[in-house]
Design a protein around this motif. Structure first.
Motif, PDB file in Angstrom:
ATOM      1  N   SER A  55       0.859  -1.189   0.000  1.00 32.82           N
ATOM      2  CA  SER A  55       0.000   0.000   0.000  1.00 32.82           C
ATOM      3  C   SER A  55       0.891   1.233   0.000  1.00 32.82           C
ATOM      4  CB  SER A  55      -0.904   0.014   1.237  1.00 32.82           C
ATOM      5  OG  SER A  55      -1.788  -1.080   1.223  1.00 32.82           O
ATOM      6  N   GLY A  56       0.540   2.199  -0.837  1.00 32.49           N
ATOM      7  CA  GLY A  56       1.368   3.392  -0.937  1.00 32.49           C
ATOM      8  C   GLY A  56       0.545   4.663  -0.882  1.00 32.49           C
ATOM      9  N   ILE A  57       1.252   5.783  -0.912  1.00 35.51           N
ATOM     10  CA  ILE A  57       0.585   7.077  -0.892  1.00 35.51           C
ATOM     11  C   ILE A  57       1.422   8.077  -1.679  1.00 35.51           C
ATOM     12  CG2 ILE A  57       1.692   7.788   1.275  1.00 35.51           C
ATOM     13  CD1 ILE A  57      -0.913   9.264   1.986  1.00 35.51           C
ATOM     14  N   ILE A  58       0.740   8.922  -2.442  1.00 38.53           N
ATOM     15  CA  ILE A  58       1.376  10.045  -3.129  1.00 38.53           C
ATOM     16  C   ILE A  58       1.137  11.274  -2.267  1.00 38.53           C
ATOM     17  CG2 ILE A  58       1.280  11.545  -5.142  1.00 38.53           C
ATOM     18  CD1 ILE A  58       0.484   9.127  -6.797  1.00 38.53           C
ATOM     19  N   ILE A  59       2.202  11.943  -1.879  1.00 40.04           N
ATOM     20  CA  ILE A  59       2.074  13.084  -0.971  1.00 40.04           C
ATOM     21  C   ILE A  59       1.920  14.397  -1.734  1.00 40.04           C
ATOM     22  CG2 ILE A  59       3.284  14.459   0.771  1.00 40.04           C
ATOM     23  CD1 ILE A  59       4.417  11.903   1.906  1.00 40.04           C
ATOM     24  N   GLU A  82      -2.866  11.047  -1.685  1.00 40.67           N
ATOM     25  CA  GLU A  82      -3.785  10.048  -2.220  1.00 40.67           C
ATOM     26  C   GLU A  82      -3.176   8.655  -2.119  1.00 40.67           C
ATOM     27  OE1 GLU A  82      -6.428  10.971  -5.657  1.00 40.67           O
ATOM     28  OE2 GLU A  82      -4.857  12.430  -6.101  1.00 40.67           O
ATOM     29  N   LYS A  83      -3.975   7.697  -1.705  1.00 45.35           N
ATOM     30  CA  LYS A  83      -3.497   6.326  -1.606  1.00 45.35           C
ATOM     31  C   LYS A  83      -3.392   5.706  -3.000  1.00 45.35           C
ATOM     32  CE  LYS A  83      -4.695   4.659   3.019  1.00 45.35           C
ATOM     33  NZ  LYS A  83      -5.507   3.684   3.784  1.00 45.35           N
ATOM     34  N   VAL A  84      -2.382   4.858  -3.170  1.00 45.80           N
ATOM     35  CA  VAL A  84      -2.197   4.118  -4.414  1.00 45.80           C
ATOM     36  C   VAL A  84      -1.810   2.690  -4.056  1.00 45.80           C
ATOM     37  CG1 VAL A  84      -1.493   6.146  -5.732  1.00 45.80           C
ATOM     38  CG2 VAL A  84       0.242   4.749  -4.596  1.00 45.80           C
ATOM     39  N   ILE A 111       2.643   1.675 -10.172  1.00 48.33           N
ATOM     40  CA  ILE A 111       1.535   1.840  -9.240  1.00 48.33           C
ATOM     41  C   ILE A 111       0.210   1.768  -9.994  1.00 48.33           C
ATOM     42  CG2 ILE A 111       2.894   3.263  -7.661  1.00 48.33           C
ATOM     43  CD1 ILE A 111       1.401   5.711  -8.787  1.00 48.33           C
ATOM     44  N   ARG A 112      -0.853   1.486  -9.264  1.00 45.91           N
ATOM     45  CA  ARG A 112      -2.212   1.593  -9.803  1.00 45.91           C
ATOM     46  C   ARG A 112      -2.809   2.887  -9.258  1.00 45.91           C
ATOM     47  NH1 ARG A 112      -6.228  -1.745 -11.741  1.00 45.91           N
ATOM     48  NH2 ARG A 112      -4.481  -2.600 -12.944  1.00 45.91           N
ATOM     49  N   TYR A 113      -3.120   3.807 -10.170  1.00 47.58           N
ATOM     50  CA  TYR A 113      -3.643   5.107  -9.782  1.00 47.58           C
ATOM     51  C   TYR A 113      -4.777   5.492 -10.725  1.00 47.58           C
ATOM     52  CZ  TYR A 113      -4.034  10.148  -9.238  1.00 47.58           C
ATOM     53  OH  TYR A 113      -4.536  11.414  -9.046  1.00 47.58           O
ATOM     54  N   ASN A 114      -5.906   5.850 -10.156  1.00 49.21           N
ATOM     55  CA  ASN A 114      -7.066   6.270 -10.952  1.00 49.21           C
ATOM     56  C   ASN A 114      -7.419   5.212 -11.990  1.00 49.21           C
ATOM     57  OD1 ASN A 114      -9.113   8.074 -11.577  1.00 49.21           O
ATOM     58  ND2 ASN A 114      -7.887   9.171 -13.108  1.00 49.21           N
ATOM     59  N   ASN A 115      -7.351   3.931 -11.552  1.00 55.08           N
ATOM     60  CA  ASN A 115      -7.673   2.768 -12.392  1.00 55.08           C
ATOM     61  C   ASN A 115      -6.732   2.599 -13.583  1.00 55.08           C
ATOM     62  OD1 ASN A 115      -9.946   1.976 -10.827  1.00 55.08           O
ATOM     63  ND2 ASN A 115     -11.169   3.568 -11.822  1.00 55.08           N
ATOM     64  N   GLN A 116      -5.534   3.161 -13.478  1.00 55.74           N
ATOM     65  CA  GLN A 116      -4.532   3.022 -14.527  1.00 55.74           C
ATOM     66  C   GLN A 116      -3.211   2.563 -13.898  1.00 55.74           C
ATOM     67  OE1 GLN A 116      -4.984   3.422 -17.769  1.00 55.74           O
ATOM     68  NE2 GLN A 116      -7.057   4.272 -17.721  1.00 55.74           N
ATOM     69  N   ASP A 117      -2.402   1.816 -14.680  1.00 54.02           N
ATOM     70  CA  ASP A 117      -1.068   1.436 -14.242  1.00 54.02           C
ATOM     71  C   ASP A 117      -0.079   2.497 -14.709  1.00 54.02           C
ATOM     72  OD1 ASP A 117      -2.214  -0.801 -13.213  1.00 54.02           O
ATOM     73  OD2 ASP A 117      -1.340  -2.205 -14.649  1.00 54.02           O
ATOM     74  N   CYS A 118       0.703   3.020 -13.779  1.00 58.02           N
ATOM     75  CA  CYS A 118       1.636   4.102 -14.068  1.00 58.02           C
ATOM     76  C   CYS A 118       3.019   3.747 -13.540  1.00 58.02           C
ATOM     77  CB  CYS A 118       1.194   5.399 -13.403  1.00 58.02           C
ATOM     78  SG  CYS A 118      -0.530   5.835 -13.655  1.00 58.02           S
ATOM     79  N   ILE A 119       4.046   4.366 -14.126  1.00 49.67           N
ATOM     80  CA  ILE A 119       5.409   4.211 -13.643  1.00 49.67           C
ATOM     81  C   ILE A 119       5.890   5.570 -13.154  1.00 49.67           C
ATOM     82  CG2 ILE A 119       7.789   3.626 -14.243  1.00 49.67           C
ATOM     83  CD1 ILE A 119       6.710   1.737 -16.360  1.00 49.67           C
ATOM     84  N   ASN A 177     -12.998   8.924   8.718  1.00 51.86           N
ATOM     85  CA  ASN A 177     -14.348   9.455   8.532  1.00 51.86           C
ATOM     86  C   ASN A 177     -14.407  10.466   7.389  1.00 51.86           C
ATOM     87  OD1 ASN A 177     -14.096   8.633  11.549  1.00 51.86           O
ATOM     88  ND2 ASN A 177     -16.299   8.750  11.223  1.00 51.86           N
ATOM     89  N   LYS A 178     -13.410  11.347   7.348  1.00 55.37           N
ATOM     90  CA  LYS A 178     -13.393  12.392   6.332  1.00 55.37           C
ATOM     91  C   LYS A 178     -12.580  12.006   5.106  1.00 55.37           C
ATOM     92  CE  LYS A 178     -13.903  16.025   9.816  1.00 55.37           C
ATOM     93  NZ  LYS A 178     -13.288  17.230  10.435  1.00 55.37           N
ATOM     94  N   ARG A 179     -11.885  10.877   5.194  1.00 52.76           N
ATOM     95  CA  ARG A 179     -11.043  10.386   4.099  1.00 52.76           C
ATOM     96  C   ARG A 179     -10.007  11.427   3.692  1.00 52.76           C
ATOM     97  NH1 ARG A 179     -15.333   7.169   0.110  1.00 52.76           N
ATOM     98  NH2 ARG A 179     -16.056   5.683   1.699  1.00 52.76           N
ATOM     99  N   THR A 180      -9.349  11.980   4.703  1.00 54.55           N
ATOM    100  CA  THR A 180      -8.302  12.973   4.465  1.00 54.55           C
ATOM    101  C   THR A 180      -7.006  12.522   5.129  1.00 54.55           C
ATOM    102  OG1 THR A 180      -8.980  14.223   6.447  1.00 54.55           O
ATOM    103  CG2 THR A 180      -9.937  14.881   4.322  1.00 54.55           C
TER     104      THR A 180
END
Length: 261
Positions: A55-59, A82-84, A111-119, A177-180
């Motif tokens: 599990s990852g995150i883009i800061i 955002e989590k990726v 990574i998988r981001y916004n339903n796409q595979d990215c490098i 709760n706030k997804r932040t």
């Protein structure tokens, strides 16, 4: 302001993978100087990835985007924090062009981001340390969790031993709760000048010290993070205290006890 928001929203929905020549051409024209091409030396050999599920995150909001040959093709725009899903990691570490610093080497990450595979370059994506994830409630009853995140840059050691490079993890708080998400402000009485420039509280795990979270507790409007640091000789325990008010922007180190081993 409305125009600016519209532009950012439009950029956010740019797909990570380019599906036709026209779209690829447009992205090439829109590249900014902040997009850095990969070093030519790696194009002479086959780039290999290996499975790396985490599990990852883009800061940050703007992140460099690369193709399968690790050539820069544009930017991955996000809202930030955002989590990726991390899928794969390159088998080797690389420098980007115009950089030969050993400590600036990093893996490339799929990574998988916004339903796409990215490098993306490993400096731009952070792995969540699930082993040091702590759950708690804020004064309003919201469910929160605290966890360290670390990017894929060169750390304090490699296969040959110690590197002398900085090695640390940012401390991130998620409001379920706030997804932040938010980071914790660097403590006002912190003494590490290099880390202070980052403006964020961290866990250090380099050749000089290894810090770990021991427990998390809340006292009225304050979050108390009990920490333990192990040095080459001895160690210390201390509390990192931060206020819920103003998004954890006020922090301080207290109750430090030094011990010998």
């Amino acid at each position: 302001m409305k125009i600016q928001i519209s532009i950012i929203t439009l950029l956010f929905f740019i797909s990570c993978k380019k599906t036709d020549t026209k779209q690829a051409t447009q992205n090439t024209e829109n590249k900014t100087q902040s997009v850095i091409k990969s070093k030519d030396t790696r194009n002479k050999e086959k780039v290999e990835f290996e499975k790396y599920s985490a599990s990852g995150i883009i800061i940050y909001q703007n992140n460099r985007l690369f193709d399968e040959n690790l050539k820069a093709i544009g930017q991955l725009y996000s809202k930030g924090f955002e989590k990726v899903q991390i899928l794969e990691r390159s088998k080797k570490m690389y420098n980007l062009e115009n950089s030969s610093e050993y400590c600036e080497k990093a893996y490339f990450i799929k990574i998988r981001y916004n339903n796409q595979d990215c490098i993306v370059f490993g400096k731009d994506v952070y792995e969540i340390d699930m082993k040091q994830k702590f759950s708690f409630q804020d004064p309003n009853g919201d469910q929160l969790s605290l966890f360290p995140v670390t990017n894929f840059e060169m750390g304090a050691s490699d296969d040959d031993g110690l590197t002398g490079c900085d090695d640390y993890s940012f401390l991130i708080i998620e409001n379920k709760n706030k997804r932040t998400f938010t980071s914790i402000k660097y403590p006002t009485n912190g003494t590490n000048d290099k880390i202070k420039k980052l403006e964020k509280a961290v866990l250090i795990h380099d050749e000089g010290a290894n810090e770990e979270i021991q427990s998390v507790a809340t006292k009225k409007d304050t979050l108390v993070i009990a920490m333990k640091a192990t040095y080459q000789e001895g160690g210390s325990t201390f509390n990192l205290k931060t206020t819920f008010k103003d998004h954890f922007s006020k922090s301080i180190i207290t109750d430090k006890i030094i011990f010998e081993e």
